[in-house]
Write an enzyme that holds these catalytic residues in place. Structure first.
Site, short mmCIF file in Angstrom:
data_model
loop_
_atom_site.label_atom_id
_atom_site.label_comp_id
_atom_site.label_asym_id
_atom_site.label_seq_id
_atom_site.Cartn_x
_atom_site.Cartn_y
_atom_site.Cartn_z
N GLU A 143 28.21 27.85 -88.76
CA GLU A 143 27.85 29.06 -89.52
C GLU A 143 26.44 29.59 -89.25
O GLU A 143 26.22 30.80 -89.21
CB GLU A 143 28.03 28.82 -91.03
CG GLU A 143 29.48 28.65 -91.48
CD GLU A 143 30.07 27.29 -91.15
OE1 GLU A 143 29.30 26.34 -90.87
OE2 GLU A 143 31.31 27.16 -91.18
N THR B 29 37.86 34.01 -88.73
CA THR B 29 36.87 33.11 -89.32
C THR B 29 36.71 31.81 -88.53
O THR B 29 35.81 31.03 -88.78
CB THR B 29 37.21 32.81 -90.80
OG1 THR B 29 36.08 32.20 -91.42
CG2 THR B 29 38.43 31.90 -90.92
N ARG C 79 43.16 28.43 -87.28
CA ARG C 79 42.94 27.69 -86.02
C ARG C 79 44.09 27.91 -85.05
O ARG C 79 43.86 28.18 -83.87
CB ARG C 79 42.79 26.19 -86.30
CG ARG C 79 41.63 25.88 -87.21
CD ARG C 79 41.37 24.39 -87.28
NE ARG C 79 40.56 24.09 -88.46
CZ ARG C 79 39.70 23.09 -88.54
NH1 ARG C 79 39.51 22.28 -87.53
NH2 ARG C 79 39.01 22.87 -89.65
C1 DMJ Z 1 35.78 26.68 -89.90
O1 DMJ Z 1 37.03 26.07 -89.79
C2 DMJ Z 1 35.95 28.09 -90.35
O2 DMJ Z 1 34.81 28.78 -90.04
C3 DMJ Z 1 36.20 28.20 -91.83
O3 DMJ Z 1 36.21 29.53 -92.28
C4 DMJ Z 1 35.23 27.43 -92.63
N1 DMJ Z 1 34.38 26.59 -91.87
C5 DMJ Z 1 34.90 25.86 -90.78
C6 DMJ Z 1 33.75 25.29 -89.95
O4 DMJ Z 1 32.64 24.94 -90.68
#
Ligand code: DMJ
Length: 643
Positions: A535, A621, A272
């Site tokens: 997702e 991610t 983040r």
């Molecule tokens: C997010 O912080 C990121 O995508 C992480 O990899 C897992 N999932 C959360 C959101 O659902």
């Protein structure tokens, strides 16, 4: 001093030497001259020996001083000119006032030793109050300080970094008015989320949109690090919300401080904060983001001080002390956490010229490559002390998910040069397909979870990202199975859409089953919530980019409407506790990933492909875009992939 030949060598006693009359009864009057001479010789040798022993053996008080270890201290204080003798380093002292002076000196030294011992004992007691890890971390912090001082002394300017081609950072306006309207709607939702956070939660990590105040969770420790600001920056930027972006930048510049006594999640802070700051830097070119990202990364480094180099899950930003989650199997670190650092850390080395970050993540990769994998699968738990797997539990959802994602993205981000990462991805996906992916009776493809040799027929919302991952990895797949993986991505997207469509609110539950006649539906009450997760929408967007099948925009629009209808409140957006209930209750949390990911993927879904094209950008991610590094002419220490 030589040893007289008559002294016993082995400790055996010589027979007593009796020279009286009874010793030689037959020779009493008849001792010859030669015998007399030999006896005389023996006698004189004996007398010489006694005399030597008296003068030359060291005195016992001297030995005492050695036992105390004081020889170095005492010797210089003895004044040999006043009667003390120095024989080959051994001292024999004179009498009278010299002895008195000597005693005083010894007393003074004894007192000093006593005081020193007491001080050392106090220090040891203080140390014992701390845990082993704390002590180790203190030592490491001291070492780091010294290293940094050394670095400062001969600090050379960083090598110039060839900035990657930053293509498509502010375009994407769709020609179709209907799509434009949808895109504008998403932008309006972003503004609603941001404005309310701005008003009620500013500087806090997240917002409670109903209580209208700040919110935080244990992943950020007890810090107020403005997680929503950092996570939202790049979304604001690509949506053209530049005033809001500048507000965020100003807050970061003035307030974002990492010297806080707070224990944070290494993984969450990386994806983040570091991911968010790096993306903001690349998009805007503002140095402050790069500087903050590098500062923060330095604070995470002590987490890697474990016997194996596998980082702790949590680290205290101030002390550098690390530890793992109490709930993790056998004190383990989590695959999806220590395996989701690669993209950001490679960029940090690239931008700073300092290989330390790159070396940390490559070390993890090397270690994983050496390990045996049950059925070719990576278990979710790995003990950072022993380097052994914990429970044999494998998941493409929580605890495992982004590890696989980052293998693929390491390859993409290296301009497809990092073939080692691609191979690891291909191997892992083959094992996953073989052991975890099944079709339900109703024909829905799902990804289950492997638990100690048994397949649990349950799929998490988190696992739904894998549809997008399969599509993204289709090009370049082993044996040219691109069509197969694109198809697999489409099937997962379909299943996840079903999990939304089979609810009352048209929002997906946290986990859903494929068992006993149940298909894509949550069974347990504590799996029925939706917390604004991205997702499923992420997968719709990737599938849209690769196929341009309009159903993905349609599904994305359904989700947009459902979120706006059921999660929107006047103070922002909230998660809901039961997606099967027509009158849902709120969880009262506006997650930072809602602004970073969910709204960004929706916005991209209704934008043209020239906004952040996938040939030039790779999304971490947390949906933070990082540019592909074309490093053909530069090096990132050691990895042939980067030569
Ligand atoms: C997010 O912080 C990121 O995508 C992480 O990899 C897992 N999932 C959360 C959101 O659902």
């Amino acid at each position: 001093m030589t040893t007289p030949a008559l002294l016993p060598l082995s400790g055996r006693r010589l027979p007593p030497l009796n020279l009286g009359a009874s010793a030689f009864p037959h020779h009493r009057a008849t001792l010859r001259l030669s015998e007399k001479f030999i006896l005389l010789l023996i006698l004189s040798a004996f007398i010489t020996l006694c005399f030597g022993a008296f003068f030359f053996l060291p005195d016992s008080s001297k030995h005492k001083r050695f036992d105390l270890g004081l020889e170095d201290v005492l010797i210089p204080h003895v004044d040999t000119s006043k009667g003390g003798k120095n024989l080959g380093g051994f001292l024999i002292h004179g009498q009278g006032h010299d002895e008195h002076r000597h005693r005083e000196e010894e007393e003074r030294l004894r007192n000093k030793i006593r005081a020193d011992h007491e001080k050392a004992l106090e220090e040891a007691k203080e140390k014992l109050k701390k845990s082993r890890d704390e002590i180790q971390a203190e030592i490491q912090t001291e070492k780091n300080k010294v290293m940094q001082e050394l670095k400062k002394k001969d600090s050379k300017p960083l090598p110039p970094v060839p900035l990657p081609n930053l293509i498509g950072i502010n375009s994407g306006e769709p020609a179709d008015p209907d799509i434009r309207e949808k895109r504008n709607k998403v932008k309006e939702m972003m503004k609603h989320a941001w404005d309310n956070y701005r008003q009620y939660g500013w500087g806090h990590n997240e917002l409670k949109p109903i209580a209208r105040k700040g919110h935080s969770t244990n992943i950020f420790g007890n810090s107020q690090m403005g997680a929503t600001i950092v996570d939202a920056l790049d979304t604001l930027y690509i949506m053209g919300l530049h005033d809001e972006f500048r507000e965020g930048q100003e807050w970061i510049d003035k307030n974002l401080d990492f010297s806080v006594n707070s224990e944070v999640s290494v993984f969450e802070v990386n994806i983040r904060f570091i991911g968010g700051l790096l993306a903001a830097y690349y998009l805007s070119g503002q140095e402050v983001f790069k500087i903050k990202a590098v500062q923060l990364a330095g604070k995470l480094l002590p987490a890697f001080n474990t016997p194996t180099g596998i980082p702790w899950a949590m680290v205290n930003l101030k002390s550098g002390v690390g530890r793992n989650w109490g709930w993790a199997s056998a004190g383990s670190s989590i695959l999806a956490e220590f395996g989701t650092l690669h993209m950001e850390f490679v960029h940090l080395s690239y931008l700073t010229g300092d290989p330390v970050y790159y070396n940390k993540v490559m070390h993890i990769r090397k270690l994983l490559q050496k390990m045996d994998r049950p059925n070719g699968l990576y278990p979710n738990y790995l003990n950072p002390r022993t380097g052994r797997w914990g429970q044999h539990h494998t998941s493409v959802g929580g605890l495992g998910d982004s590890f696989y994602e980052y293998l693929l993205k390491a390859w993409l981000m290296s301009d497809k040069m990092d073939t080692e990462a691609r191979k690891m991805y291909d191997d892992a996906i083959e094992a996953i397909e073989k052991h975890l992916i099944r079709k339900s009776n109703g024909g829905l493809t799902f990804i289950g979870e492997w638990k100690n040799g048994h397949l649990e027929r349950k799929m998490g919302h988190l696992t739904c990202f894998a549809g997008g991952m399969f599509a993204l990895g289709a090009d370049g797949s082993r044996d040219d199975k691109a069509g197969h993986y694109l198809q697999l991505g489409a099937e997962i997207a379909h299943t996840c859409h079903e999990s939304y469509d089979r609810t009352t609110l048209k929002l997906g539950p946290e986990a859903f089953k494929f068992d006993g006649g149940v298909e894509a539906v949550a069974v347990r009450q504590n799996e029925k919530y939706y917390i604004l997760r991205p997702e499923v929408i992420e997968t719709y967007w990737y599938m849209w980019r690769f196929t341009h099948d309009p159903k993905y925009r349609q599904w994305g629009w359904e989700a947009t409407q459902a979120i706006d209808k059921y999660c929107r409140v006047s103070g922002g957006f909230s998660g809901v506790k039961d997606v099967y209930s027509s009158s849902p209750t709120y969880d009262d949390v506006q997650q930072s990933f809602f602004l970073a990911e969910t709204l960004k993927y929706l916005y991209l879904l209704f934008s043209n492909d020239d906004l952040l094209p996938l040939d030039n950008w790779v999304f971490n991610t947390e949906a933070h875009p990082l540019p592909v590094l074309h490093l053909a002419n530069t090096t990132l220490s050691g990895n042939p992939a980067y030569r």
